[in-house]
Write an enzyme that holds these catalytic residues in place. Structure first.
Site, PDB file in Angstrom:
ATOM      1  N   TYR A   6      10.471  30.255  41.964  1.00 45.38           N
ATOM      2  CA  TYR A   6      10.597  30.849  40.627  1.00 45.38           C
ATOM      3  C   TYR A   6      11.983  31.465  40.431  1.00 45.38           C
ATOM      4  O   TYR A   6      12.614  31.270  39.385  1.00 45.38           O
ATOM      5  CB  TYR A   6       9.515  31.914  40.408  1.00 45.38           C
ATOM      6  CG  TYR A   6       9.362  32.310  38.949  1.00 45.38           C
ATOM      7  CD1 TYR A   6      10.166  33.293  38.382  1.00 45.38           C
ATOM      8  CD2 TYR A   6       8.418  31.682  38.134  1.00 45.38           C
ATOM      9  CE1 TYR A   6      10.050  33.639  37.040  1.00 45.38           C
ATOM     10  CE2 TYR A   6       8.279  32.029  36.794  1.00 45.38           C
ATOM     11  CZ  TYR A   6       9.096  33.004  36.258  1.00 45.38           C
ATOM     12  OH  TYR A   6       8.981  33.347  34.932  1.00 45.38           O
ATOM     13  N   TYR A  59       1.309  35.320  33.325  1.00 48.60           N
ATOM     14  CA  TYR A  59       0.877  33.919  33.233  1.00 48.60           C
ATOM     15  C   TYR A  59      -0.643  33.929  33.378  1.00 48.60           C
ATOM     16  O   TYR A  59      -1.169  34.426  34.376  1.00 48.60           O
ATOM     17  CB  TYR A  59       1.487  33.093  34.361  1.00 48.60           C
ATOM     18  CG  TYR A  59       2.970  32.817  34.217  1.00 48.60           C
ATOM     19  CD1 TYR A  59       3.922  33.718  34.692  1.00 48.60           C
ATOM     20  CD2 TYR A  59       3.421  31.642  33.615  1.00 48.60           C
ATOM     21  CE1 TYR A  59       5.287  33.463  34.561  1.00 48.60           C
ATOM     22  CE2 TYR A  59       4.794  31.377  33.488  1.00 48.60           C
ATOM     23  CZ  TYR A  59       5.699  32.291  33.960  1.00 48.60           C
ATOM     24  OH  TYR A  59       7.052  32.037  33.835  1.00 48.60           O
ATOM     25  N   PRO A  78       7.660  23.938  30.456  1.00 46.97           N
ATOM     26  CA  PRO A  78       8.308  25.256  30.545  1.00 46.97           C
ATOM     27  C   PRO A  78       7.573  26.271  31.426  1.00 46.97           C
ATOM     28  O   PRO A  78       8.050  27.369  31.630  1.00 46.97           O
ATOM     29  CB  PRO A  78       8.362  25.727  29.088  1.00 46.97           C
ATOM     30  CG  PRO A  78       7.372  24.903  28.370  1.00 46.97           C
ATOM     31  CD  PRO A  78       7.231  23.626  29.105  1.00 46.97           C
ATOM     32  N   HIS A 108      13.721  41.585  36.183  1.00 52.99           N
ATOM     33  CA  HIS A 108      12.296  41.491  36.501  1.00 52.99           C
ATOM     34  C   HIS A 108      12.142  41.191  37.991  1.00 52.99           C
ATOM     35  O   HIS A 108      12.590  40.147  38.465  1.00 52.99           O
ATOM     36  CB  HIS A 108      11.620  40.393  35.682  1.00 52.99           C
ATOM     37  CG  HIS A 108      11.252  40.835  34.297  1.00 52.99           C
ATOM     38  ND1 HIS A 108      10.147  40.371  33.623  1.00 52.99           N
ATOM     39  CD2 HIS A 108      11.852  41.718  33.453  1.00 52.99           C
ATOM     40  CE1 HIS A 108      10.066  40.950  32.443  1.00 52.99           C
ATOM     41  NE2 HIS A 108      11.101  41.769  32.309  1.00 52.99           N
ATOM     42  N   LYS A 131      12.111  26.457  34.229  1.00 52.28           N
ATOM     43  CA  LYS A 131      13.135  25.723  34.973  1.00 52.28           C
ATOM     44  C   LYS A 131      14.064  24.880  34.098  1.00 52.28           C
ATOM     45  O   LYS A 131      15.061  24.342  34.585  1.00 52.28           O
ATOM     46  CB  LYS A 131      12.449  24.790  35.991  1.00 52.28           C
ATOM     47  CG  LYS A 131      11.777  25.530  37.121  1.00 52.28           C
ATOM     48  CD  LYS A 131      12.782  26.251  38.005  1.00 52.28           C
ATOM     49  CE  LYS A 131      12.166  27.423  38.741  1.00 52.28           C
ATOM     50  NZ  LYS A 131      12.931  28.656  38.592  1.00 52.28           N
TER      51      LYS A 131
HETATM   52  P1  FAS Z   1      19.743  21.095  24.505  1.00 51.03           P
HETATM   53  O1  FAS Z   1      18.717  20.148  23.964  1.00 51.03           O
HETATM   54  O2  FAS Z   1      19.500  22.563  24.440  1.00 51.03           O
HETATM   55  O3  FAS Z   1      21.144  20.858  23.760  1.00 51.03           O
HETATM   56  C1  FAS Z   1      21.585  19.544  23.439  1.00 51.03           C
HETATM   57  C2  FAS Z   1      22.507  19.664  22.245  1.00 51.03           C
HETATM   58  O4  FAS Z   1      23.024  18.363  21.965  1.00 51.03           O
HETATM   59  C3  FAS Z   1      21.776  20.132  20.994  1.00 51.03           C
HETATM   60  O5  FAS Z   1      22.462  21.218  20.410  1.00 51.03           O
HETATM   61  C4  FAS Z   1      21.782  18.910  20.075  1.00 51.03           C
HETATM   62  O6  FAS Z   1      21.910  19.255  18.715  1.00 51.03           O
HETATM   63  C5  FAS Z   1      23.000  18.150  20.563  1.00 51.03           C
HETATM   64  N1  FAS Z   1      22.937  16.691  20.360  1.00 51.03           N
HETATM   65  C6  FAS Z   1      21.869  15.877  20.514  1.00 51.03           C
HETATM   66  N2  FAS Z   1      22.215  14.601  20.255  1.00 51.03           N
HETATM   67  C7  FAS Z   1      23.546  14.608  19.934  1.00 51.03           C
HETATM   68  C8  FAS Z   1      24.484  13.620  19.572  1.00 51.03           C
HETATM   69  N3  FAS Z   1      24.132  12.340  19.485  1.00 51.03           N
HETATM   70  N4  FAS Z   1      25.763  13.990  19.297  1.00 51.03           N
HETATM   71  C9  FAS Z   1      26.128  15.302  19.397  1.00 51.03           C
HETATM   72  N5  FAS Z   1      25.287  16.301  19.737  1.00 51.03           N
HETATM   73  C10 FAS Z   1      24.004  15.945  20.004  1.00 51.03           C
HETATM   74  N6  FAS Z   1      13.127  25.911  28.996  1.00 51.03           N
HETATM   75  C11 FAS Z   1      12.710  27.018  29.643  1.00 51.03           C
HETATM   76  O7  FAS Z   1      13.198  27.288  30.742  1.00 51.03           O
HETATM   77  N7  FAS Z   1      11.738  27.844  29.064  1.00 51.03           N
HETATM   78  C12 FAS Z   1      11.213  27.574  27.822  1.00 51.03           C
HETATM   79  O8  FAS Z   1      10.351  28.311  27.338  1.00 51.03           O
HETATM   80  C13 FAS Z   1      11.641  26.432  27.118  1.00 51.03           C
HETATM   81  N8  FAS Z   1      11.139  26.150  25.868  1.00 51.03           N
HETATM   82  C14 FAS Z   1      11.566  24.998  25.223  1.00 51.03           C
HETATM   83  C15 FAS Z   1      11.065  24.648  23.945  1.00 51.03           C
HETATM   84  C16 FAS Z   1      11.495  23.475  23.296  1.00 51.03           C
HETATM   85  C17 FAS Z   1      10.939  23.122  21.938  1.00 51.03           C
HETATM   86  C18 FAS Z   1      12.424  22.627  23.928  1.00 51.03           C
HETATM   87  C19 FAS Z   1      12.882  21.342  23.264  1.00 51.03           C
HETATM   88  C20 FAS Z   1      12.920  22.963  25.192  1.00 51.03           C
HETATM   89  C21 FAS Z   1      12.502  24.151  25.839  1.00 51.03           C
HETATM   90  N9  FAS Z   1      13.004  24.521  27.091  1.00 51.03           N
HETATM   91  C22 FAS Z   1      12.601  25.628  27.753  1.00 51.03           C
HETATM   92  C23 FAS Z   1      13.988  23.728  27.741  1.00 51.03           C
HETATM   93  C24 FAS Z   1      15.315  24.089  27.130  1.00 51.03           C
HETATM   94  O9  FAS Z   1      15.553  25.451  27.277  1.00 51.03           O
HETATM   95  C25 FAS Z   1      16.335  23.188  27.758  1.00 51.03           C
HETATM   96  O10 FAS Z   1      16.164  23.103  29.164  1.00 51.03           O
HETATM   97  C26 FAS Z   1      17.741  23.598  27.448  1.00 51.03           C
HETATM   98  O11 FAS Z   1      17.871  23.691  26.048  1.00 51.03           O
HETATM   99  C27 FAS Z   1      18.667  22.549  28.057  1.00 51.03           C
HETATM  100  O12 FAS Z   1      19.895  22.705  27.504  1.00 51.03           O
HETATM  101  P2  FAS Z   1      20.795  21.410  27.155  1.00 51.03           P
HETATM  102  O13 FAS Z   1      20.781  20.493  28.310  1.00 51.03           O
HETATM  103  O14 FAS Z   1      22.081  21.962  26.643  1.00 51.03           O
HETATM  104  O15 FAS Z   1      20.016  20.633  26.004  1.00 51.03           O
HETATM  105  C1  PHB Z   2       9.978  32.605  27.456  1.00 49.56           C
HETATM  106  O1  PHB Z   2      10.172  33.835  27.494  1.00 49.56           O
HETATM  107  O2  PHB Z   2      10.229  31.908  26.439  1.00 49.56           O
HETATM  108  C2  PHB Z   2       9.436  31.921  28.686  1.00 49.56           C
HETATM  109  C3  PHB Z   2       9.324  32.645  29.860  1.00 49.56           C
HETATM  110  C4  PHB Z   2       8.818  32.025  30.997  1.00 49.56           C
HETATM  111  C5  PHB Z   2       8.415  30.697  30.924  1.00 49.56           C
HETATM  112  C6  PHB Z   2       8.538  29.971  29.724  1.00 49.56           C
HETATM  113  C7  PHB Z   2       9.042  30.599  28.595  1.00 49.56           C
HETATM  114  O3  PHB Z   2       7.895  30.093  32.022  1.00 49.56           O
END
Ligand code: FAS
Ligand code: PHB
Length: 389
Positions: free
Chosen positions: A384, A200, A292, A72, A296
């Site tokens: 971005y 957006y 989100p 993109h 980032k």
């Molecule tokens: P994660 O939370 O992905 O992974 C942590 C892992 O640790 C999980 O698998 C969990 O099961 C495990 N864990 C937790 N406690 C533990 C313990 N005590 N023992 C062992 N394992 C344990 N980011 C974007 O850029 N765009 C988005 O649209 C976006 N949407 C999101 C929506 C939601 C609902 C959430 C919660 C986050 C979103 N994020 C988004 C942010 C997301 O993408 C995170 O930045 C990303 O998952 C970060 O990765 P980790 O640091 O690996 O954490």
């Molecule tokens: C997504 O595709 O899930 C997405 C893309 C851009 C964002 C957040 C989520 O800023």
């Protein structure tokens, strides 16, 4: 069991770190609370900065990303019936790649399994011991059996609700938080995206985002109340509301269909300092959370992993502790810039309950300025696509 680096958390942070360490000849064990299928069932991020793409290449995991990811060169921003484009490649020479976090995680799991990496699933009662000593260890149970891992270092990659951050004594932690008065209701639908680039949208009814995973799988979000639950929204109600938040020309193009996933994510900005205590290092959501809006979250987890991998590689190769000693400061410098951009973009694009007429005029003035000023567009594009590591 003994290993060099015990990694708590088998999400993208933990898996990417484990794979990069492996490629540097450093042993690790990943402890994951859930099953692999549960981790892969989470629908989260969709946009990858070039920094994360390069790390996936360094990890030997970028083949599918390059084959299936979408380049993109820009994004669309709409407000009311107005819409304009930010050209990332024109302003920075760099595009972003649209490729779901689920697929990134899938590729990393495949690489760890192919390399014989040890991932312990469904672990419980994880406790970190002696992080402030030269001989830390981790205890946990797995299917009721007590386990112990002796290690040199511990990487806390266990997300916002994990155990790692809470292991650092509260008196040594400084926490910064901003909770936003709304959430994002997201759906996944097997429909063609409304546009080939992301949109957006700032509308008087609230924020909306049109994204995608591929040409037949769309990802849409609308700003919603924190009291909303996914089950409060029928697919029809979602589609109608999304159309109301897009310019008419885009709304007319929207192809609707049944949702195959529907969830609500609360929005928060959060940072804990420092990101290190003794031989425990925090990575990703364990240390920081962003709304989100700026895509980032995953990408800032990647830069943490980059800094920690390089510090550990230097330590094992030369005995130097310079990289691990500077990890927290270096990671936090980039984290705070991601926090700022995510907060800025969220403030620009959402409707806040306490906004008055003047506040709304400020949003429109800022959008008009962003639309018409190349320096403003360049600044937006640089943030971005991802600031340098
Ligand atoms: P994660 O939370 O992905 O992974 C942590 C892992 O640790 C999980 O698998 C969990 O099961 C495990 N864990 C937790 N406690 C533990 C313990 N005590 N023992 C062992 N394992 C344990 N980011 C974007 O850029 N765009 C988005 O649209 C976006 N949407 C999101 C929506 C939601 C609902 C959430 C919660 C986050 C979103 N994020 C988004 C942010 C997301 O993408 C995170 O930045 C990303 O998952 C970060 O990765 P980790 O640091 O690996 O954490
Ligand atoms: C997504 O595709 O899930 C997405 C893309 C851009 C964002 C957040 C989520 O800023």
């Amino acid at each position: 069991m003994k290993t060099q680096v015990a990694i708590i958390g088998g999400g993208p942070s933990g898996l990417l770190l484990s794979q990069l360490l492996h490629r540097s000849g450093i042993e690790s064990v990943v402890l994951e609370r859930k099953t692999k299928d549960h981790v892969l069932g989470r629908i989260r991020a969709g946009v990858l900065e070039q920094g994360l793409v390069r790390l996936m290449e360094e990890a030997g995991c970028a083949d599918r990303l390059h084959a299936e990811g979408y380049v993109h060169d820009g994004t669309l921003i709409s407000y009311g019936e107005e819409m304009f484009r930010i050209d990332f490649t024109e302003h920075t020479g760099t595009p972003v790649i649209v490729y779901g976090q689920t697929e990134v995680t899938r590729d990393l799991y495949a690489a760890r399994e192919a390399a014989g990496g040890l991932i312990e699933y469904e672990v419980e009662d994880v406790v970190i011991h002696g992080a402030d000593t030269d001989a830390p260890h981790v205890t946990y149970t797995q299917h009721g059996e007590p386990r112990r891992i002796d290690c040199d270092f511990i990487a806390g990659c266990d997300g916002f609700h994990g155990v790692s951050r809470r292991t650092i004594p509260p008196e040594l932690r400084r926490e910064y938080e901003k909770v936003y008065p709304f959430g994002w209701l997201g759906i996944l639908s097997e429909t063609p995206p409304v546009n080939h680039e992301l949109i957006y949208a700032n509308s008087e009814r609230g924020f909306a985002l049109c994204s995608m995973r591929n040409e037949a799988l769309s990802r849409y979000y609308i700003q919603c109340s924190l009291s909303d639950r996914p089950e409060d929204w029928t697919d029809e109600a979602f589609w109608q509301e999304l159309k109301r938040r897009l310019p008419a020309a885009q709304a007319e193009q929207l192809v609707t269909g049944p949702s195959i996933e529907k969830s609500i994510a609360p929005l928060r900005s959060f940072v804990t300092e420092p990101m290190r205590w003794g031989r425990l290092f925090l990575c990703g959501d364990a240390a920081h959370i962003v709304p989100p809006t700026g895509a980032k979250g995953l990408n800032t987890a990647a830069s943490d992993v980059h800094y920690l991998h390089r510090g550990l590689r230097e330590h094992y190769a030369t005995g130097s502790s310079e990289g691990i000693d500077s990890y927290s400061e270096k990671a936090l410098s980039r984290v705070w810039k991601a926090e700022r951009f995510s907060w800025w973009f969220s403030s620009l694009m959402h409707r806040y309950p306490d906004q008055g007429p003047f506040d709304l005029k400020m949003q429109v003035a800022e959008l008009d300025f962003l639309r018409s000023n190349r320096a403003a567009q360049k600044a937006m594009a640089e943030n971005y696509v991802g600031l340098p590591y």
